[in-house]
Scaffold this active site. Structure first.
Site, PDB file in Angstrom:
ATOM      1  CE  LYS A  38      -4.550   0.812   0.199  1.00 11.52           C
ATOM      2  NZ  LYS A  38      -5.581   0.004  -0.023  1.00 11.52           N
ATOM      3  CG  ASP A  96      -7.149   3.338  -0.518  1.00 13.51           C
ATOM      4  OD1 ASP A  96      -7.560   2.229  -0.709  1.00 13.51           O
ATOM      5  OD2 ASP A  96      -7.558   4.237   0.418  1.00 13.51           O
TER       6      ASP A  96
HETATM    7  N1  GLU Z   1      -7.417   0.310  -2.626  1.00 12.37           N
HETATM    8  C1  GLU Z   1      -8.087  -1.084  -2.882  1.00 12.37           C
HETATM    9  C2  GLU Z   1      -8.088  -1.719  -1.697  1.00 12.37           C
HETATM   10  O1  GLU Z   1      -8.320  -1.375  -0.653  1.00 12.37           O
HETATM   11  C3  GLU Z   1      -7.618  -1.508  -4.179  1.00 12.37           C
HETATM   12  C4  GLU Z   1      -6.305  -1.948  -4.502  1.00 12.37           C
HETATM   13  C5  GLU Z   1      -5.916  -2.151  -5.802  1.00 12.37           C
HETATM   14  O2  GLU Z   1      -6.755  -2.622  -6.758  1.00 12.37           O
HETATM   15  O3  GLU Z   1      -4.838  -2.789  -5.750  1.00 12.37           O
HETATM   16  O4  GLU Z   1      -8.087  -2.998  -1.712  1.00 12.37           O
END
Ligand code: GLU
Length: 446
Positions: A126, A166
């Site tokens: 992340k 996100d």
């Molecule tokens: N931010 C999204 C999550 O919390 C998607 C992450 C992604 O698609 O890599 O899972």
């Protein structure tokens, strides 16, 4: 909590001081793992859990950029590459003033288990920045994204680390980030980012996926007790990408969403949220929920005080942000007869709230299972990019629906196997963990 897990948890707190959200996310997982360590002594021997709690790599960098008044601004950028046992690091970027290392680590930690639950070959990571896109012009957002990528690109790659969106990062930001990556590397490496535009490597349904997936998961929870969305009153917090498409799918399946919110308050609309109007305000005008009430008229009302969880409902879908639903809110939901709480956002319920759901006999499903449809569809986007193919909306949505059904099934079967029937928290944590743990053991001490 099991004694050896208490030791590990104490160590996590000591090694990561002040990172309260990260502590909360780790505690929630460790509390589920007692029966697992009892059954698998090899996990303790390989120190799998201790290794899992330490990110493989953490990158923190300066992001300088010039605003429209030619003033230099400085933000901080983060990427936590948490675990690559199952595949390249995968997870979104969050641009929000609240972002600091503790938030990125909690999100990265959750992502490991979520991605494992999808059954697709993706590790956990992340990233983000304390940059606030609110009130910034497109040109400012572009310059910020270009500066952010100028540092981050060296850590990315379709086989290494694949970011996505996100909070605060949508199609516009992914476009600017991809453009800069392509320019620096001189490679059209489609699979390095997901959430791309539909005309240049993006996947159908990726925009809708987190919200749709959330509702598909609840559809399975309802089906497990012989019920459905038909006639159900639903409250969805938030009004961003997750909330909008959750509302869309609830309405399609016969439920009515009577309230949603933003950071200034919430709206109650007894006739059901008008989705076209909401989309127009949020995406077209980048407006607020107060604009919704003005333009909608009728019985729609805006509340600045109180909590959206005061609105009576059968199903509550927190789709805004972490710790948005506390113990008092959980109590109110229980007294109002709410039956199901399912997390469209990451860790929106506080530990107190989760305890109260249990005591009140409500059914609760955690974000790492419920909202996994977003990242699952990102993995489908990577598949399409790798094979230089594009799939139809219908086919992609069908794949998403099957993935959510399978995650739901895996949670329940695992919860049963480990003596916690019907406990989605235990099921999600244990199922997500064991697959990663097995892969880590196979790959040696790295
Ligand atoms: N931010 C999204 C999550 O919390 C998607 C992450 C992604 O698609 O890599 O899972």
């Amino acid at each position: 909590m099991d004694e050896q897990l208490v030791d590990i948890f104490d160590e996590v707190i000591a090694r990561n001081p002040g990172e309260t959200e990260f502590h909360q996310a780790v505690r929630e997982v460790l509390e589920s793992l007692g029966p697992v360590v009892a059954k698998h002594p090899e996990y303790a021997h390989g120190e799998v859990i201790r290794r899992l709690c330490e990110p493989e790599r953490q990158i923190i960098f300066r992001v300088p950029w010039m605003d429209d008044d030619a003033r230099v601004q400085v933000n901080r950028g983060f990427r936590v590459e948490f675990n690559s046992a199952l595949g390249p690091y995968k997870g979104g970027l969050r641009f929000h003033p609240s972002v600091y290392l503790g938030i990125v680590k909690f999100l990265g930690f959750e992502q490991i288990f979520k991605n494992s639950l999808t059954g697709l070959p993706i590790g956990g990571g992340k990233g983000g920045s304390d940059f606030d896109p609110k009130g910034r012009t497109d040109a400012e957002v572009m310059r910020f994204c270009q500066s952010f990528m100028t540092e981050l690109y060296r850590h990315l790659g379709e086989y290494t680390d694949v970011p996505a969106g996100d909070i605060g990062v949508g199609g516009r930001e992914i476009g600017y980030l991809f453009g800069q990556y392509k320019r620096i590397t001189n490679r059209y490496e489609s699979g390095v980012l997901t959430g791309k535009g539909l005309g240049w490597g993006g996947s159908q349904v990726r925009t809708e996926a987190t919200g749709y997936g959330t509702v598909f998961f609840v559809r399975e929870m309802l089906a497990a007790s012989g019920s459905s969305f038909e006639g159900k009153k639903v409250v969805v917090s938030g009004s961003g990408n997750v909330a909008i498409f959750a509302i869309d799918k609830v309405h399609e399946l016969g439920g009515t969403v009577v309230a949603c919110s933003d950071s200034n308050g919430y709206v109650v609309d007894p006739a059901g949220i008008d989705l076209e109007l909401l989309k127009q305000i949020k995406n077209g005008q980048r407006g607020r929920m107060t604009d919704y009430v003005q333009q909608r008229g009728g019985q729609a009302k805006h509340f600045e005080e109180g909590s959206i969880w005061d609105v009576p409902c059968d199903i509550a879908l927190p789709c805004a942000t972490q710790n948005e639903l506390n113990g008092a809110d959980a109590q109110t939901l229980a007294s109002n007869g709410c039956e199901i709480v399912a997390e469209g956002a990451n860790m929106p319920s506080t530990p107190d709230a989760i305890r109260i759901f249990g005591e009140a006999g409500m059914r609760f499903a955690p974000g790492k299972a419920v909202n996994a449809g977003g990242v699952a569809t990102s993995a489908l986007e990577m598949q399409q990019n790798a094979s230089r193919d594009t799939w139809s909306f219908e086919y992609t949505e069908q794949r998403l629906s099957e993935i959510m059904t399978s995650i739901h099934h895996r949670c329940l079967v695992t919860a049963d196997t480990y003596g916690a029937p019907g406990n989605y928290v235990a099921g999600a944590n244990i199922a997500g963990f064991t697959q990663v743990a097995e892969a880590m053991l196979s790959q040696g001490v790295i």
